[in-house]
Design a protein around this motif. Structure first.
Motif, PDB file in Angstrom:
ATOM      1  N   ARG A  36       0.835  -1.211   0.000  1.00 30.81           N
ATOM      2  CA  ARG A  36       0.000   0.000   0.000  1.00 30.81           C
ATOM      3  C   ARG A  36       0.870   1.261   0.000  1.00 30.81           C
ATOM      4  O   ARG A  36       0.519   2.245  -0.647  1.00 30.81           O
ATOM      5  N   LEU A  37       1.978   1.205   0.724  1.00 26.53           N
ATOM      6  CA  LEU A  37       2.876   2.374   0.756  1.00 26.53           C
ATOM      7  C   LEU A  37       3.480   2.639  -0.624  1.00 26.53           C
ATOM      8  O   LEU A  37       3.658   3.788  -1.026  1.00 26.53           O
ATOM      9  N   LYS A  38       3.783   1.550  -1.351  1.00 28.24           N
ATOM     10  CA  LYS A  38       4.370   1.712  -2.689  1.00 28.24           C
ATOM     11  C   LYS A  38       3.390   2.395  -3.636  1.00 28.24           C
ATOM     12  O   LYS A  38       3.794   3.120  -4.541  1.00 28.24           O
ATOM     13  N   LYS A  39       2.096   2.126  -3.420  1.00 27.52           N
ATOM     14  CA  LYS A  39       1.074   2.715  -4.302  1.00 27.52           C
ATOM     15  C   LYS A  39       0.832   4.185  -3.980  1.00 27.52           C
ATOM     16  O   LYS A  39       0.285   4.926  -4.783  1.00 27.52           O
TER      17      LYS A  39
ATOM     18  N   LEU B 285       1.361  10.115  22.798  1.00 23.71           N
ATOM     19  CA  LEU B 285       0.704  10.895  21.736  1.00 23.71           C
ATOM     20  C   LEU B 285       1.713  11.803  21.039  1.00 23.71           C
ATOM     21  O   LEU B 285       1.651  12.007  19.824  1.00 23.71           O
ATOM     22  N   ILE B 286       2.661  12.313  21.811  1.00 23.26           N
ATOM     23  CA  ILE B 286       3.696  13.172  21.230  1.00 23.26           C
ATOM     24  C   ILE B 286       4.560  12.342  20.268  1.00 23.26           C
ATOM     25  O   ILE B 286       4.886  12.792  19.161  1.00 23.26           O
ATOM     26  N   ILE B 287       4.880  11.115  20.682  1.00 22.46           N
ATOM     27  CA  ILE B 287       5.702  10.257  19.805  1.00 22.46           C
ATOM     28  C   ILE B 287       4.908   9.851  18.558  1.00 22.46           C
ATOM     29  O   ILE B 287       5.446   9.842  17.450  1.00 22.46           O
ATOM     30  N   GLN B 288       3.615   9.544  18.735  1.00 24.18           N
ATOM     31  CA  GLN B 288       2.780   9.224  17.567  1.00 24.18           C
ATOM     32  C   GLN B 288       2.785  10.382  16.582  1.00 24.18           C
ATOM     33  O   GLN B 288       2.896  10.200  15.369  1.00 24.18           O
ATOM     34  N   ASP B 289       2.681  11.577  17.117  1.00 23.51           N
ATOM     35  CA  ASP B 289       2.673  12.779  16.270  1.00 23.51           C
ATOM     36  C   ASP B 289       4.021  12.955  15.574  1.00 23.51           C
ATOM     37  O   ASP B 289       4.082  13.270  14.381  1.00 23.51           O
ATOM     38  N   ALA B 290       5.103  12.712  16.313  1.00 26.28           N
ATOM     39  CA  ALA B 290       6.445  12.854  15.730  1.00 26.28           C
ATOM     40  C   ALA B 290       6.674  11.799  14.648  1.00 26.28           C
ATOM     41  O   ALA B 290       7.248  12.099  13.592  1.00 26.28           O
ATOM     42  N   LEU B 291       6.187  10.569  14.898  1.00 26.75           N
ATOM     43  CA  LEU B 291       6.316   9.509  13.889  1.00 26.75           C
ATOM     44  C   LEU B 291       5.590   9.900  12.596  1.00 26.75           C
ATOM     45  O   LEU B 291       6.056   9.643  11.498  1.00 26.75           O
ATOM     46  N   GLN B 292       4.446  10.541  12.771  1.00 29.15           N
ATOM     47  CA  GLN B 292       3.636  10.972  11.631  1.00 29.15           C
ATOM     48  C   GLN B 292       4.389  12.001  10.779  1.00 29.15           C
ATOM     49  O   GLN B 292       4.214  12.053   9.570  1.00 29.15           O
ATOM     50  N   ARG B 293       5.235  12.798  11.447  1.00 27.98           N
ATOM     51  CA  ARG B 293       5.948  13.848  10.730  1.00 27.98           C
ATOM     52  C   ARG B 293       7.233  13.351  10.054  1.00 27.98           C
ATOM     53  O   ARG B 293       7.835  14.073   9.278  1.00 27.98           O
ATOM     54  N   LEU B 294       7.624  12.112  10.384  1.00 30.13           N
ATOM     55  CA  LEU B 294       8.795  11.547   9.696  1.00 30.13           C
ATOM     56  C   LEU B 294       8.441  11.245   8.242  1.00 30.13           C
ATOM     57  O   LEU B 294       7.274  10.999   7.925  1.00 30.13           O
TER      58      LEU B 294
ATOM     59  N   THR C 298       8.061   8.942   4.887  1.00 34.10           N
ATOM     60  CA  THR C 298       7.554   7.569   4.811  1.00 34.10           C
ATOM     61  C   THR C 298       8.675   6.538   4.940  1.00 34.10           C
ATOM     62  O   THR C 298       8.537   5.551   5.669  1.00 34.10           O
ATOM     63  N   GLU C 299       9.785   6.759   4.234  1.00 41.18           N
ATOM     64  CA  GLU C 299      10.889   5.776   4.244  1.00 41.18           C
ATOM     65  C   GLU C 299      11.457   5.604   5.648  1.00 41.18           C
ATOM     66  O   GLU C 299      11.699   4.482   6.103  1.00 41.18           O
ATOM     67  N   TYR C 300      11.683   6.712   6.345  1.00 39.52           N
ATOM     68  CA  TYR C 300      12.257   6.633   7.681  1.00 39.52           C
ATOM     69  C   TYR C 300      11.300   5.946   8.653  1.00 39.52           C
ATOM     70  O   TYR C 300      11.687   5.101   9.448  1.00 39.52           O
ATOM     71  N   ARG C 301      10.018   6.356   8.571  1.00 39.06           N
ATOM     72  CA  ARG C 301       9.030   5.782   9.496  1.00 39.06           C
ATOM     73  C   ARG C 301       8.886   4.284   9.246  1.00 39.06           C
ATOM     74  O   ARG C 301       8.893   3.482  10.182  1.00 39.06           O
TER      75      ARG C 301
END
Lengths: 165, 183
Positions: free
Chosen positions: B93-96, B122-131, B133-136
């Motif tokens: 799904r990420l590739k698409k 929640l802060i870490i979830q938010d930070a993960l979201q801002r990474l 795609t490849e890094y996350r």
């Protein structure tokens, strides 16, 4: 080892991805350098935080029901496809059955049985009173129904899937 | 060493359930869905960062299990088999998706912004979201799914050195984001 080289390998050290020599070098540097050691500790805490954060992602309510519903639809679709394929194969193969001697033997057997039963009926109607004939018919009907119910009761709860799969 | 998310999800697993599933027992499938749906969804959300995509991916994962559970010869391999299905479904799904950094979705971010008492997760979830795609993706495969660098390299189709570099950069960026969040 310089701090720059150590920092590049801190993640790999935490993840257990360094070979013995590299691991020893980085660990020795960490013992001597407070700044790099602080980064290593920060990364370890961060890893714990990531696992904790993902564990706390709230799953939407009703998710399981929606998944089971989609499985149910898949099951229905598979059954429909199976029925249509079977029907198609029967239609495809049925013209060939007229060439099978087994089919003709079966037709002959049905015809012969019908003829014998017809003759037996004529004899019964001639010699047995109508009331007795009716009584025999009704008894036979109830025996068949009773037999079917008995077989169903005996097979109740039997796991066909587990036996025949 | 802490237990990874994957290890927590599979603790106390009933392997008899797999045999029942393979025998076509519908009740067993309901039990499996109830036991694993939250874990599958969390993993999908961690990788995809989109509520609808994560739910669709979860449904796809269970459909794949339903269709191919009969082909699993060793019930004890179920857990790693499931982990692979989840990972491959999400990576496909990420590739698409477009290879641009993930835009902030309204999900959770709104919750983070409106909440007066910001929890660390929640802060870490938010930070993960801002990474990006490849890094996350690489970090989640390592931290949550517990894959080795070599396995991640094979799944992502990149050299091991790239995986090592991505994980390190992702951690550096996350650490910076978290330190910026602190007052």
């Amino acid at each position: 080892m310089e701090c720059g080289e150590c920092l590049e390998n801190i993640s790999a050290l935490i993840d257990g991805e360094l070979n013995g020599f590299e691991q020893k070098q980085v660990e020795n540097h960490l013992l001597a350098c407070g700044r790099c050691k602080a980064v290593a500790n920060q990364f370890r805490l961060l890893n714990f935080g990531i696992v904790h954060a993902v564990e706390n992602i709230p799953a939407p309510s009703g998710l399981e029901e929606r998944i089971l519903l989609s499985i149910g639809l898949e099951r229905q679709k598979a059954k429909k496809q199976f029925s249509l394929t079977s029907l198609f194969l029967i239609l495809l193969v049925s013209p060939l059955l007229i060439f099978s001697s087994l089919i003709w033997r079966f037709v002959y057997l049905v015809y012969s049985t019908g003829t014998i039963l017809g003759r037996a009926e004529s004899v019964l109607l001639r010699f047995v009173p109508p009331a007795t004939s009716w009584a025999i018919g009704i008894m036979a009907f109830f025996l068949i129904v009773g037999g079917v119910l008995l077989v169903r009761r005996l097979l109740k709860g039997f796991q066909f899937n587990e036996v025949f799969s | 060493m802490w237990a990874r998310g994957w290890e927590n999800a599979v603790t106390g697993f009933d392997f008899g359930l797999i045999k029942k599933l393979q025998a076509g027992n519908e009740q067993a499938f309901t039990v499996l869905v109830q036991s694993y749906a939250p874990y599958v969804y969390r993993t999908a959300f961690a990788l995809l960062q989109d509520k609808n995509e994560a739910e669709d991916a979860s449904q796809e994962v269970f459909l794949k299990i339903y269709r191919s559970i009969g082909q699993l010869s060793n019930p004890y391999a179920f857990q790693s088999w499931l982990k692979q299905i989840i990972t491959h479904t999400c990576l496909d799904r990420l590739k698409k998706q477009h290879p641009t950094p993930t835009a902030d979705s309204e999900l959770d971010r709104a919750a983070v912004e409106t909440s007066q008492n910001l929890d660390q997760h929640l802060i870490i979830q938010d930070a993960l979201q801002r990474l990006s795609t490849e890094y996350r993706e690489t970090l989640i495969l390592r931290e949550w799914q517990g894959y080795s660098y070599q396995e991640i390299a094979e799944m992502s189709g990149v050299p091991v050195g790239t995986v090592k570099s991505r994980i390190h950069t992702a951690r550096m960026q996350l650490a910076k984001m978290l330190s910026d969040e602190r007052p």
